[in-house]
Design a protein around this motif. Structure first.
Motif, PDB file in Angstrom:
ATOM      1  N   TYR A  31       0.749 -13.085   7.888  1.00  0.00           N
ATOM      2  CA  TYR A  31       1.777 -12.603   8.811  1.00  0.00           C
ATOM      3  C   TYR A  31       1.537 -13.208  10.192  1.00  0.00           C
ATOM      4  N   ASP A  33       0.685 -12.201  12.981  1.00  0.00           N
ATOM      5  CA  ASP A  33      -0.557 -11.877  13.712  1.00  0.00           C
ATOM      6  C   ASP A  33      -1.777 -12.551  13.096  1.00  0.00           C
ATOM      7  N   VAL A  35      -3.052 -12.153  10.132  1.00  0.00           N
ATOM      8  CA  VAL A  35      -3.715 -11.431   9.043  1.00  0.00           C
ATOM      9  C   VAL A  35      -3.287 -12.034   7.705  1.00  0.00           C
ATOM     10  N   ALA A  37      -2.252 -12.060   4.094  1.00  0.00           N
ATOM     11  CA  ALA A  37      -1.777 -11.008   3.191  1.00  0.00           C
ATOM     12  C   ALA A  37      -1.986 -11.405   1.744  1.00  0.00           C
ATOM     13  N   GLU A  56      -4.762  -1.337  -4.502  1.00  0.00           N
ATOM     14  CA  GLU A  56      -4.689  -0.275  -3.503  1.00  0.00           C
ATOM     15  C   GLU A  56      -3.730  -0.660  -2.386  1.00  0.00           C
ATOM     16  N   THR A  57      -3.417   0.324  -1.537  1.00  0.00           N
ATOM     17  CA  THR A  57      -2.554   0.082  -0.385  1.00  0.00           C
ATOM     18  C   THR A  57      -3.121  -1.050   0.468  1.00  0.00           C
ATOM     19  N   GLY A  58      -2.257  -1.962   0.859  1.00  0.00           N
ATOM     20  CA  GLY A  58      -2.687  -3.060   1.724  1.00  0.00           C
ATOM     21  C   GLY A  58      -3.205  -4.270   0.967  1.00  0.00           C
ATOM     22  N   SER A  59      -3.186  -4.218  -0.380  1.00  0.00           N
ATOM     23  CA  SER A  59      -3.762  -5.333  -1.143  1.00  0.00           C
ATOM     24  C   SER A  59      -2.811  -6.527  -1.257  1.00  0.00           C
ATOM     25  N   GLY A  60      -1.529  -6.361  -0.840  1.00  0.00           N
ATOM     26  CA  GLY A  60      -0.610  -7.499  -0.831  1.00  0.00           C
ATOM     27  C   GLY A  60       0.516  -7.413  -1.847  1.00  0.00           C
ATOM     28  N   LYS A  61       0.657  -6.263  -2.510  1.00  0.00           N
ATOM     29  CA  LYS A  61       1.644  -6.122  -3.590  1.00  0.00           C
ATOM     30  C   LYS A  61       3.077  -6.323  -3.078  1.00  0.00           C
ATOM     31  N   SER A  62       3.417  -5.632  -1.995  1.00  0.00           N
ATOM     32  CA  SER A  62       4.792  -5.752  -1.482  1.00  0.00           C
ATOM     33  C   SER A  62       5.054  -7.138  -0.908  1.00  0.00           C
ATOM     34  N   THR A  63       4.051  -7.744  -0.334  1.00  0.00           N
ATOM     35  CA  THR A  63       4.209  -9.117   0.163  1.00  0.00           C
ATOM     36  C   THR A  63       4.545 -10.047  -0.987  1.00  0.00           C
TER      37      THR A  63
HETATM   38  P1  ADP Z   1       0.699  -3.317  -0.360  1.00  0.00           P
HETATM   39  O1  ADP Z   1       2.130  -3.374  -0.736  1.00  0.00           O
HETATM   40  O2  ADP Z   1      -0.246  -3.655  -1.471  1.00  0.00           O
HETATM   41  O3  ADP Z   1       0.346  -1.993   0.243  1.00  0.00           O
HETATM   42  P2  ADP Z   1       1.391  -5.246   1.714  1.00  0.00           P
HETATM   43  O4  ADP Z   1       1.824  -6.472   1.032  1.00  0.00           O
HETATM   44  O5  ADP Z   1       2.427  -4.347   2.273  1.00  0.00           O
HETATM   45  O6  ADP Z   1       0.408  -4.416   0.751  1.00  0.00           O
HETATM   46  O7  ADP Z   1       0.402  -5.650   2.888  1.00  0.00           O
HETATM   47  C1  ADP Z   1      -0.632  -6.608   2.751  1.00  0.00           C
HETATM   48  C2  ADP Z   1      -1.316  -6.827   4.076  1.00  0.00           C
HETATM   49  O8  ADP Z   1      -0.394  -7.417   5.002  1.00  0.00           O
HETATM   50  C3  ADP Z   1      -1.810  -5.561   4.764  1.00  0.00           C
HETATM   51  O9  ADP Z   1      -2.984  -5.880   5.455  1.00  0.00           O
HETATM   52  C4  ADP Z   1      -0.686  -5.215   5.699  1.00  0.00           C
HETATM   53  O10 ADP Z   1      -1.160  -4.471   6.797  1.00  0.00           O
HETATM   54  C5  ADP Z   1      -0.208  -6.590   6.121  1.00  0.00           C
HETATM   55  N1  ADP Z   1       1.228  -6.578   6.479  1.00  0.00           N
HETATM   56  C6  ADP Z   1       2.250  -6.179   5.659  1.00  0.00           C
HETATM   57  N2  ADP Z   1       3.435  -6.358   6.275  1.00  0.00           N
HETATM   58  C7  ADP Z   1       3.171  -6.877   7.502  1.00  0.00           C
HETATM   59  C8  ADP Z   1       3.974  -7.282   8.619  1.00  0.00           C
HETATM   60  N3  ADP Z   1       5.304  -7.208   8.573  1.00  0.00           N
HETATM   61  N4  ADP Z   1       3.343  -7.781   9.707  1.00  0.00           N
HETATM   62  C9  ADP Z   1       1.990  -7.907   9.733  1.00  0.00           C
HETATM   63  N5  ADP Z   1       1.176  -7.533   8.735  1.00  0.00           N
HETATM   64  C10 ADP Z   1       1.751  -7.024   7.625  1.00  0.00           C
END
Ligand code: ADP
Ligand code: MG
Length: 248
Positions: A31, A33, A35, A37, A56-63
């Motif tokens: 992303y 910033d 980080v 993903a 787990e939450t934050g592992s990148g699934k939604s990305t």
């Molecule tokens: P999950 O769906 O598994 O919970 P995400 O794909 O939402 O995980 O997030 C993966 C990582 O990317 C996390 O560290 C999250 O904080 C970061 N992240 C997700 N969306 C954004 C965004 N729009 N901007 C910056 N960081 C993001």
């Protein structure tokens, strides 16, 4: 009515000729910033597969789901979905590409002021189906998800499980080749969770490729499907008839 003459794309093929509905190789996404993903993702899904994406939450699934929908573009690597090269696809071709996909989310995302029928019909109107076809297709898909009697109800008159079934009907009415579900049972009790999962399985048995993001251990362990596990943006396991892998 003109027949739908669009060319059916079969997906990307490997050197050995294997076709994939979804093909990722060496995919990285960070992303703004900085980080990271997703890191170095290799993932191949053949047409008709049912795959859980766990983690787990934050592992990148939604990305990952957003990359598959081309809501986000990867920084590096190869992504091919339904034969479309998502690293090269032109902006104007994205809507056409997305017609191959149905999507459901944890929070249903229904139109609150519209009834069940119109929520599903909306998806057909977007692709300019005739009202005659809509009057045929919507009742048929609503009965397939067990909601034939509720077509006049507004979302707030429905249980969470029913709302998710409306979202599923909306995702399916245009006959996508791939269904993507991002934590579809995250807001549901165990009974509705089981019903939605059973529906997803049925949809898959009818030939649709189904990718389900979840962190529900019980479901993953019960269903005995392929399980791809993400941890901190990397695939740490990919197993046929897999189980849920806990963080250590
Ligand atoms: P999950 O769906 O598994 O919970 P995400 O794909 O939402 O995980 O997030 C993966 C990582 O990317 C996390 O560290 C999250 O904080 C970061 N992240 C997700 N969306 C954004 C965004 N729009 N901007 C910056 N960081 C993001
Ligand atoms: Mg998520």
């Amino acid at each position: 009515m003109a027949k739908d003459t669009k060319k059916k794309r079969k997906g990307k093929a490997d050197a050995d000729g294997t076709k994939y509905a979804i093909y990722l190789e060496g995919v990285n996404k960070a992303y703004e910033d900085g980080v990271p993903a997703l890191t170095d993702i290799d993932l191949k899904i053949t047409p008709g597969e049912f795959v859980f994406i766990a983690g787990e939450t934050g592992s990148g699934k939604s990305t990952l789901i957003k990359l598959l929908l081309r809501e986000l573009k990867a920084d590096e690597g190869k992504i091919n979905v339904c034969g479309y090269d998502l690293m090269r696809i032109k902006r104007r071709d994205v809507p056409k590409f997305r017609r191959n996909l149905g999507v459901v989310f944890q929070n249903f995302r229904l139109l609150k002021e519209r009834n069940v029928y119109d929520n599903v019909a909306f998806a057909q109107r977007i692709i300019q189906k005739s009202e005659r076809e809509i009057r045929k297709n919507v009742p048929s898909i609503l009965s397939a998800v067990g909601l034939a009697g509720k077509y006049k109800a507004k979302p707030k008159q429905l249980s969470g499980g029913e709302q998710q079934r409306v979202a599923l009907a909306r995702a399916l009415v245009n006959k996508p080749t791939i269904l993507l579900a991002d934590e579809p049972t995250g807001n549901l009790d165990p009974k509705n969770t089981n019903e939605i999962m059973h529906l997803l399985e049925k949809i898959n048995e009818n030939g649709t490729t189904v990718v389900v993001v979840t962190h529900n251990r019980e479901i993953v362990n019960a269903m005995q499907k392929r399980v791809v596990t993400l941890r901190k943006g990397a695939i740490v396991s990919d197993e046929e008839k897999g189980g849920y892998i806990d963080e250590d």
